[in-house]
Design a protein around this motif. Structure first.
Motif, PDB file in Angstrom:
ATOM      1  N   GLU A   1       0.821  -1.203   0.000  1.00 45.58           N
ATOM      2  CA  GLU A   1       0.000   0.000   0.000  1.00 45.58           C
ATOM      3  C   GLU A   1       0.856   1.253   0.000  1.00 45.58           C
ATOM      4  O   GLU A   1       0.489   2.260  -0.579  1.00 45.58           O
ATOM      5  CB  GLU A   1      -0.923   0.008   1.221  1.00 45.58           C
ATOM      6  N   ILE A   2       2.014   1.183   0.684  1.00 44.28           N
ATOM      7  CA  ILE A   2       2.814   2.412   0.802  1.00 44.28           C
ATOM      8  C   ILE A   2       4.107   2.374  -0.007  1.00 44.28           C
ATOM      9  O   ILE A   2       4.748   3.399  -0.164  1.00 44.28           O
ATOM     10  CB  ILE A   2       3.126   2.756   2.277  1.00 44.28           C
TER      11      ILE A   2
ATOM     12  N   ALA B   1      11.864  -2.374   8.067  1.00 44.60           N
ATOM     13  CA  ALA B   1      12.228  -2.216   6.657  1.00 44.60           C
ATOM     14  C   ALA B   1      11.177  -1.402   5.916  1.00 44.60           C
ATOM     15  O   ALA B   1      11.506  -0.495   5.146  1.00 44.60           O
ATOM     16  CB  ALA B   1      12.407  -3.584   6.005  1.00 44.60           C
ATOM     17  N   ILE B   2       9.913  -1.720   6.180  1.00 47.91           N
ATOM     18  CA  ILE B   2       8.835  -1.013   5.482  1.00 47.91           C
ATOM     19  C   ILE B   2       8.854   0.463   5.859  1.00 47.91           C
ATOM     20  O   ILE B   2       8.757   1.347   5.012  1.00 47.91           O
ATOM     21  CB  ILE B   2       7.460  -1.642   5.817  1.00 47.91           C
ATOM     22  N   GLU B   3       9.032   0.684   7.156  1.00 45.21           N
ATOM     23  CA  GLU B   3       9.025   2.062   7.639  1.00 45.21           C
ATOM     24  C   GLU B   3      10.175   2.865   7.030  1.00 45.21           C
ATOM     25  O   GLU B   3      10.001   4.016   6.622  1.00 45.21           O
ATOM     26  CB  GLU B   3       9.154   2.038   9.160  1.00 45.21           C
ATOM     27  N   ALA B   4      11.344   2.226   6.967  1.00 48.48           N
ATOM     28  CA  ALA B   4      12.511   2.928   6.418  1.00 48.48           C
ATOM     29  C   ALA B   4      12.324   3.181   4.923  1.00 48.48           C
ATOM     30  O   ALA B   4      12.625   4.264   4.432  1.00 48.48           O
ATOM     31  CB  ALA B   4      13.775   2.118   6.663  1.00 48.48           C
TER      32      ALA B   4
ATOM     33  N   THR C   1      11.862   6.826   1.717  1.00 43.11           N
ATOM     34  CA  THR C   1      12.799   7.088   0.620  1.00 43.11           C
ATOM     35  C   THR C   1      12.041   7.326  -0.674  1.00 43.11           C
ATOM     36  O   THR C   1      10.824   7.166  -0.722  1.00 43.11           O
ATOM     37  CB  THR C   1      13.729   5.886   0.394  1.00 43.11           C
ATOM     38  N   GLU C   2      12.785   7.683  -1.712  1.00 42.64           N
ATOM     39  CA  GLU C   2      12.154   7.919  -2.997  1.00 42.64           C
ATOM     40  C   GLU C   2      11.890   6.603  -3.729  1.00 42.64           C
ATOM     41  O   GLU C   2      10.877   6.431  -4.372  1.00 42.64           O
ATOM     42  CB  GLU C   2      13.053   8.805  -3.853  1.00 42.64           C
ATOM     43  N   GLU C   3      12.848   5.691  -3.621  1.00 43.72           N
ATOM     44  CA  GLU C   3      12.735   4.437  -4.371  1.00 43.72           C
ATOM     45  C   GLU C   3      11.600   3.561  -3.837  1.00 43.72           C
ATOM     46  O   GLU C   3      10.947   2.863  -4.588  1.00 43.72           O
ATOM     47  CB  GLU C   3      14.043   3.639  -4.300  1.00 43.72           C
ATOM     48  N   LYS C   4      11.384   3.575  -2.528  1.00 40.34           N
ATOM     49  CA  LYS C   4      10.340   2.769  -1.878  1.00 40.34           C
ATOM     50  C   LYS C   4      10.422   1.300  -2.288  1.00 40.34           C
ATOM     51  O   LYS C   4       9.491   0.747  -2.862  1.00 40.34           O
ATOM     52  CB  LYS C   4       8.957   3.321  -2.187  1.00 40.34           C
TER      53      LYS C   4
ATOM     54  N   HIS D   1      16.960 -12.889   4.150  1.00 36.52           N
ATOM     55  CA  HIS D   1      17.656 -11.742   3.571  1.00 36.52           C
ATOM     56  C   HIS D   1      16.619 -10.671   3.269  1.00 36.52           C
ATOM     57  O   HIS D   1      15.657 -10.935   2.560  1.00 36.52           O
ATOM     58  CB  HIS D   1      18.380 -12.184   2.288  1.00 36.52           C
ATOM     59  N   ILE D   2      16.790  -9.514   3.836  1.00 34.26           N
ATOM     60  CA  ILE D   2      15.855  -8.420   3.577  1.00 34.26           C
ATOM     61  C   ILE D   2      16.645  -7.239   3.031  1.00 34.26           C
ATOM     62  O   ILE D   2      17.707  -6.915   3.547  1.00 34.26           O
ATOM     63  CB  ILE D   2      15.113  -7.994   4.868  1.00 34.26           C
ATOM     64  N   ARG D   3      16.123  -6.651   1.978  1.00 34.61           N
ATOM     65  CA  ARG D   3      16.811  -5.500   1.397  1.00 34.61           C
ATOM     66  C   ARG D   3      15.799  -4.390   1.219  1.00 34.61           C
ATOM     67  O   ARG D   3      14.742  -4.602   0.650  1.00 34.61           O
ATOM     68  CB  ARG D   3      17.400  -5.904   0.043  1.00 34.61           C
TER      69      ARG D   3
END
Lengths: 242, 417
Positions: free
Chosen positions: B294-295, B327-330, B334-337, B353-355
């Motif tokens: 959603e975000i 991770a979602i919050e960070a 940002t612009e890239e999301k 692994h989360i990026r």
């Protein structure tokens, strides 16, 4: 020549996949040879007769001998852990048994070109690192053995025991010096054990189970390093996937 | 006589220092690597108190130096400065109250005996304190301002009263009784601390359970939705077959393909991102990724794990839930999301692994994240909980930030051979 097998009862899918693989192999400039089977029994039969494959795309839901049976046959009866198996299926849920066969990956049908490309280049890359040879001296003569055949090395006093797929060798030497000559897939997990990651069937934090059933301890000073290496190794792979 | 007094002081002080250490470690977790430093710290504290005691006896100056030394010792342990102040003050209040109670009650007997009695009293207090069962993770609890204030006020006021007693040269039974009462009050505060910790833990657990419930509710919705779509399709299957037959008879292959495509589209459930058959992982990921979608602009997940995992689903939920939230919050800022996650089981090891894209974090290895949320003390706990669970599985976590991209790598051993 990269030998690739496809085993699926869906003939349409097989020929489609075959075409895709040839196309991508050309793109990667790899000489590939693709062979197709439509049942579990037929591929088991041919493997028994001595057909050698580098990579198999194996359907999980085959009619009689299914993907698990074929996988088990390759890993347990043929004692072959070098052949890469990629499971293909239209389902996305996998039984625990499938993980025991240590597939290179799981792909969900329909399979995209990008997925094949990724899996194929990973398979080739892993294989290339196994081309090197290991030399040791015994009774004045020098012996050479492909490193991919070495499962693990243990030392007792000054003697080194080298365990391979086929059997064992004993010679004199220092284990500490050997690790430097071996490729990065090998890890020192104890001052008297060196293992080949390829032959590990299960890891725990304090020991490893090798594919022949032997359990080797990871001694305390090595644990942190091993954990880091495993993470690093996996990270590189996952990075390529995402 | 002097040498006898001195030797007894040396011996008794060992016990006193050990007791102080024990009390301190009940509340403050030690950092593994600091083991040696802590040892050296306490030995120097031992020597320092002996020198101070022989020079000043029990006096306000001795007390002041003693407090500073105890506060200094807390620096070797993990904790916020508020907690350090509280722990050192509470321990100091008890130590001083013990000393003064004995000092006032037995002012006639030789000083060596007094030392022994005072330490005996301290031993009783330390035993009582350690008998209050603290929840296992209470050492890491962080209280908010008001709670810290209450906890700080009592020992601070006690120390003040004791100093007044000492300075005013009060004597006899009355002064001793005051000291004993203060001792009891200060023991009470440890009990209060225990109750607050318990309460805090319950609240946190409640929070996790509440989240778990909404995750399950969401997963149920997802499953119902998928089934509803299949049912709807089956309901119209006859019509679809007839339409397809017609198209095929007309040899209009293109249209037939398009028709099949739209049937497939109709079946696909857009809120089902992950289907592994492992209910708790599916539930959690579908819940979080739906929110993420959603975000964020770009959400990708690759999961290959078996239907049954030898891992407590509670543990995995804490790890994945907290990390995905972060991770979602960070990424949202940002612009890239961007957010990508991969989970994989191989040879008895679970890799996560989360990026995600991130902003305002310096390149390199990240040891701890500072929270951007408002009520700071209650945040940043997430990551600590994650670390604790990963440690339980003898695993490791690494956070690396590079070129505005945060990567989290986790390894966990899920079986014991």
């Amino acid at each position: 020549m990269y030998r690739i097998g496809i085993c699926d009862d869906d003939k349409e899918l097989c020929s489609g996949l075959e075409e895709q693989i040839y196309f991508i192999a050309k793109e990667l400039s790899v000489k590939a040879e693709v062979e197709v089977w439509h049942s579990g029994e037929s591929i088991v039969n041919d493997l028994q007769k001595g057909t050698q494959l580098d990579l198999i795309f194996l359907d999980i839901e085959l009619v009689q001998a299914d993907g698990i049976v074929v996988g088990k046959f390759i890993r347990n009866e043929m004692e072959d852990i070098n052949t890469h198996i990629v499971y293909i299926s239209s389902r996305q849920t996998y039984a625990m048994q499938l993980f025991k066969i240590q597939p290179l990956d799981f792909l969900v049908k329909p399979i995209s070109d990008a997925q094949i490309k990724e899996v194929l280049s990973r398979s080739i890359k892993q294989r290339q690192s196994l081309k090197s040879c290991f030399e040791y001296q015994k009774g004045g003569a020098i012996f050479r053995i492909p490193t991919k055949d070495i499962a693990y090395l243990t030392s007792m006093d000054k003697k080194i025991r080298l365990v391979t797929r086929e059997g064992e060798e004993e010679f004199y030497g220092k284990l500490k010096n050997m690790i430097e000559e071996l490729p990065a897939d090998f890890m020192m997990i104890h001052k008297s054990y060196i293992i080949n990651q390829l032959y590990v069937s299960e890891y725990a934090y304090d020991c490893v189970k090798m594919s022949d059933g032997t359990v080797l301890n990871i001694s305390k000073p090595y644990r942190k390093e091993i954990r880091g290496k495993l993470k690093q190794y996996r990270r590189a792979e996952m990075y390529g996937e995402l | 006589m002097v040498s006898y007094r001195f030797v007894s002081l040396l011996i008794v002080n060992i016990l006193r220092v050990l007791l102080i250490r024990k009390m301190m470690e009940l509340f403050l977790p030690a950092v593994d690597e600091n083991g040696k430093k802590i040892g050296i710290g306490f030995v120097s504290y031992y020597l320092l108190t002996i020198v101070l005691y022989s020079m000043f006896n029990i006096s306000v100056l001795y007390g002041f130096c003693n407090y500073l030394a105890i506060a200094g010792l807390t620096l070797f342990y993990q904790g916020t400065w508020k907690k350090r102040v509280w722990v050192s003050l509470a321990i100091f209040a008890i130590d001083l109250a013990c000393a003064l109670a004995v000092y006032f009650a037995f002012s006639q007997i030789p000083i060596g005996h007094r030392q022994a009695l005072q330490t005996l009293l301290l031993l009783i207090c330390a035993t009582l304190i350690s008998h209050i069962a603290y929840p296992a993770d209470s050492r890491e609890i962080v209280f908010d301002k008001r709670q810290t204030c209450i906890l700080l006020m009592i020992p601070a006021a006690s120390v003040f009263i004791l100093c007044v007693l000492l300075y005013g040269r009060y004597e006899g039974m009355a002064a001793m009784l005051i000291c004993i009462s203060i001792l009891i009050i200060n023991l009470g505060i440890f009990y209060l601390y225990h109750m607050m910790a318990e309460n805090y833990r319950n609240l946190r657990e409640n929070d996790i359970y509440r989240q778990q419930t909404s995750i399950y509710r969401n997963q149920l919705d997802v499953i119902m939705e998928s089934q509803g779509r299949i049912r709807a399709l089956r309901h119209d299957m006859k019509n679809h077959i007839m339409a397809l037959q017609m198209l095929l008879q007309k040899k209009d292959l293109e249209e037939a393909c398009r028709y099949l495509g739209s049937m497939q589209e109709f079946m696909a459930n857009p809120s089902e991102y992950v289907v592994t058959g492992n209910e708790s992982v599916d539930g959690l990921l579908n819940y979080k990724l739906q929110r993420a979608n959603e975000i964020l602009e770009m959400v990708e997940a690759r999961v290959s794990i078996p239907e049954k995992l030898m891992l407590h689903s509670f543990d995995l939920n804490v790890v994945l839930g907290n990390l995905l939230d972060n991770a979602i919050e960070a990424a949202a800022r940002t612009e890239e999301k961007e957010l990508r996650i991969a989970i994989r089981l191989e040879k008895g090891i679970l890799f996560i692994h989360i990026r995600n894209s991130c902003q305002g974090i310096a390149d390199g290895r990240v040891e701890r994240l500072t929270t951007t949320k408002e009520d700071a003390p209650n945040h940043g706990i997430g990551l600590r909980n994650v670390r604790r669970i990963i440690e339980k599985y003898h695993g490791d976590m690494e956070l690396v930030c590079e070129n505005g991209c945060m990567e989290t790598d986790i390894i966990m051993y899920i079986n014991e051979l």
